[in-house]
Design a protein around this motif. Structure first.
Motif, short mmCIF file in Angstrom:
data_model
loop_
_atom_site.label_atom_id
_atom_site.label_comp_id
_atom_site.label_asym_id
_atom_site.label_seq_id
_atom_site.Cartn_x
_atom_site.Cartn_y
_atom_site.Cartn_z
N GLU A 164 0.84 -1.20 0.00
CA GLU A 164 0.00 0.00 0.00
C GLU A 164 0.87 1.25 0.00
O GLU A 164 1.88 1.32 0.72
CB GLU A 164 -0.92 0.02 1.23
N LYS A 261 -3.70 6.81 5.79
CA LYS A 261 -4.28 6.15 4.62
C LYS A 261 -5.05 7.16 3.78
O LYS A 261 -5.49 8.20 4.28
CB LYS A 261 -5.22 5.02 5.07
N PRO A 266 -7.74 4.06 -1.54
CA PRO A 266 -6.44 3.50 -1.18
C PRO A 266 -5.69 3.01 -2.42
O PRO A 266 -6.29 2.54 -3.38
CB PRO A 266 -6.80 2.33 -0.25
N TYR A 268 -2.85 0.54 -3.94
CA TYR A 268 -2.04 -0.65 -3.76
C TYR A 268 -1.27 -0.96 -5.04
O TYR A 268 -1.74 -0.64 -6.14
CB TYR A 268 -2.92 -1.86 -3.42
#
Length: 313
Positions: A164, A261, A266, A268
């Motif tokens: 991440e 975050k 998010p 990845y």
């Protein structure tokens, strides 16, 4: 017979009998005779001959694919027999991109050094393109890369981790009491980032664009070629950064800075294992690959202090 196949492969790849003869240190008539013998044996014409050189016929293309497979099998057999004959220790030529090489590989190698001391590693740290090419050319047995994976029929690709990208800020930043931020807030902050063209930056920019934020809107105040330098500047309050969570997990645990975050989108990126599709992995190579696929064990290995792994009994 193997000599005939090597001659055929060289002519097919150079598309020139004269050049193939020079590379193989053979005479042109000898090359031509061996090709003719193969064509007679299989009852097919493998090459169209012109003044400019030779090109594979349809039959030749089929034969070429099988010749490559046969020569690869014979080469692997020779390597394994030679290793047994010399009673060699296991030796793995391993390549890794920068983030993996700096933040994942040391712990993995320390763990394997204790659990499989009869296996040695030679490691190359380079960019994705270089690692991929070396795997294709069999200079590396295994490549570990981050981000986009090159497409090639002779490359096997296996994902082993989802990394991440997180926002990193100083402990005294106005966002320090928060756990996440939104994409819309990013352009309002001074951003310290990797240099243009780096794998991490490329993944970040592609991901932001996919989520509706043009990277041109970001307020990039500094570009650096060192992840460590970026972390030091951010911890000193000279900007924020978007970076791999793997590269900051220890410092975040030590509260040297804060990670956030991106709550609405998010980001990845996959970490991948590259191997050559035309080779079979040895027992020692499978040990490493199996470790990378064992997510629970890998998480444990990566969460430990490096010195703890070195002292592991």
């Amino acid at each position: 017979m193997e000599q005939h196949l090597l001659v055929f492969k060289e002519v097919a790849e150079t598309r020139n009998i004269t050049l193939a003869a020079k590379k193989l240190h053979m005479s042109q008539p000898s090359i031509s005779l061996q090709i003719q013998n193969l064509e007679n044996q299989y009852g097919a014409r493998f090459f169209d001959r012109t003044n400019k050189g030779v090109t594979l016929t349809k039959e030749g293309k089929i034969f070429y694919a099988h010749v490559r497979s046969v020569l690869d099998i014979l080469s692997n057999a020779k390597e394994q027999i030679s290793a047994l004959a010399k009673d060699q220790r296991g030796l793995i030529y391993l390549g890794a991109t920068l983030t993996i090489g700096e933040y994942i590989l040391p712990n993995i190698l320390a763990f394997l050094f204790k659990t499989h001391p009869d296996v040695d590693f030679k490691v190359k740290i380079a960019n994705t393109e270089s690692i991929s090419q070396d795997v294709l050319e069999k200079k590396l047995h295994i490549g570990l890369i981050e981000g986009p994976v090159p497409q090639h029929k002779d490359l096997n690709v296996e994902n082993f981790w989802e990394d991440e990208l997180v926002v990193v800020i100083s402990n005294f930043h106005p966002w320090a009491s928060r756990k996440s931020i939104t994409l819309a807030e990013l352009p309002h902050e001074r951003l310290v980032t990797r240099e243009d063209g780096s794998g991490t930056r490329k993944v970040m920019e592609m991901a932001l664009l996919e989520r509706g934020l043009d990277p041109e809107q970001l307020n990039v105040s500094m570009e650096l070629g060192s992840t460590q330098a970026i972390k030091q500047l951010v911890s000193a309050g000279l900007g924020i950064t978007i970076i791999s969570s793997l590269t900051v997990s220890k410092e975040a645990d030590q509260k040297l800075f804060k990670t956030l975050k991106i709550q609405d989108a998010p980001i990845y990126r996959p970490l991948s294992i590259l191997t050559n599709a035309r080779t079979t992995q040895t027992k020692d190579e499978r040990i490493l690959i199996n470790l990378l696929h064992d997510h629970r064990l890998l998480s444990d290995v990566l969460s430990r202090d490096y010195n703890e792994l070195v002292d592991l009994e």
